[in-house]
Scaffold this active site. Structure first.
Site, PDB file in Angstrom:
ATOM      1  N   CYS A  75      -0.651  -4.493  -4.419  1.00 49.76           N
ATOM      2  CA  CYS A  75      -0.666  -3.419  -5.414  1.00 49.76           C
ATOM      3  C   CYS A  75      -1.643  -2.298  -5.058  1.00 49.76           C
ATOM      4  O   CYS A  75      -1.306  -1.117  -5.158  1.00 49.76           O
ATOM      5  CB  CYS A  75      -0.962  -3.970  -6.799  1.00 49.76           C
ATOM      6  SG  CYS A  75      -2.597  -4.740  -6.977  1.00 49.76           S
ATOM      7  N   HIS A 127      -5.161  -5.690 -10.808  1.00 49.67           N
ATOM      8  CA  HIS A 127      -3.838  -5.125 -10.525  1.00 49.67           C
ATOM      9  C   HIS A 127      -3.843  -3.637 -10.857  1.00 49.67           C
ATOM     10  O   HIS A 127      -4.538  -3.204 -11.773  1.00 49.67           O
ATOM     11  CB  HIS A 127      -2.765  -5.853 -11.338  1.00 49.67           C
ATOM     12  CG  HIS A 127      -1.372  -5.523 -10.914  1.00 49.67           C
ATOM     13  ND1 HIS A 127      -0.853  -5.917  -9.697  1.00 49.67           N
ATOM     14  CD2 HIS A 127      -0.396  -4.823 -11.536  1.00 49.67           C
ATOM     15  CE1 HIS A 127       0.403  -5.476  -9.604  1.00 49.67           C
ATOM     16  NE2 HIS A 127       0.695  -4.814 -10.706  1.00 49.67           N
ATOM     17  N   HIS A 139       4.781  -0.337  -9.168  1.00 46.18           N
ATOM     18  CA  HIS A 139       3.698  -1.173  -8.659  1.00 46.18           C
ATOM     19  C   HIS A 139       4.269  -2.210  -7.703  1.00 46.18           C
ATOM     20  O   HIS A 139       5.485  -2.385  -7.609  1.00 46.18           O
ATOM     21  CB  HIS A 139       2.944  -1.860  -9.812  1.00 46.18           C
ATOM     22  CG  HIS A 139       3.767  -2.836 -10.602  1.00 46.18           C
ATOM     23  ND1 HIS A 139       3.423  -4.148 -10.753  1.00 46.18           N
ATOM     24  CD2 HIS A 139       4.928  -2.687 -11.288  1.00 46.18           C
ATOM     25  CE1 HIS A 139       4.312  -4.765 -11.505  1.00 46.18           C
ATOM     26  NE2 HIS A 139       5.248  -3.895 -11.845  1.00 46.18           N
TER      27      HIS A 139
END
Length: 167
Positions: A75, A127, A139
């Site tokens: 990510c 994240h 993402h």
């Protein structure tokens, strides 16, 4: 006997004619409010065509911790490359360091290209995603690779810890 054979033949013929003609007549439609349809709308409504091309080029690339290429990407690597290639912004490599590098903005004020940070494992950022529009973001998902997702999903709403901009 001939009449019976004729009736049976025409009955079978009529049955198959009706059955086969119905095969092509059923219409399959996608509900306009489906998740995929909304994600497609978010992509179609991007202001930056370069961003659109970048996302479509990376969509489906699998997740790989520490990855920075089409063999696999994580990510923070995806956010780093997107910000560099599309906006010319530098970012640290790790998502928690990226969170420290952005200027905080309210979720309701997010603009295309802004960053969204999540803490799925507790209070620490683990994240990051990039905001698109209409509450959709892109993402690198650990399970699905690079995808466009709905920020309104409870799993994301519960985990958002910061939203910010590099502008």
């Amino acid at each position: 006997m001939i009449k019976l054979k004729t009736v049976i033949f025409f009955s079978i013929f009529l049955f198959f004619t009706i059955a086969l003609s119905s095969c092509g007549s059923k219409k399959y439609t996608v509900k306009s409010d489906s998740k995929a349809s909304k994600a497609a709308d978010a992509m179609a409504n991007l202001k930056s065509k370069d961003l659109y091309r970048f996302i479509t080029d990376w969509t489906g690339v699998k997740y790989r911790l520490g990855g920075l290429d089409k063999k696999g990407i994580d990510c923070s690597g995806f956010a780093l490359l997107l910000q560099k290639d599309i906006y010319g912004h530098g970012l640290p490599r790790r998502s928690r360091d990226q969170a420290d590098a952005v200027k905080k903005v309210n979720q309701s004020s997010l603009k295309e290209g802004d960053l969204i940070f999540f803490a799925f494992g507790g209070g620490v950022v683990d994240h990051v995603g990039v905001y698109l529009n209409n509450n959709f973001f892109v993402h690198a998902s650990t399970t699905r690779g690079v995808v466009v997702d709905d920020l309104n999903l409870p799993v994301y709403q519960k985990a958002i810890v910061k939203t910010g901009t590099l502008n």
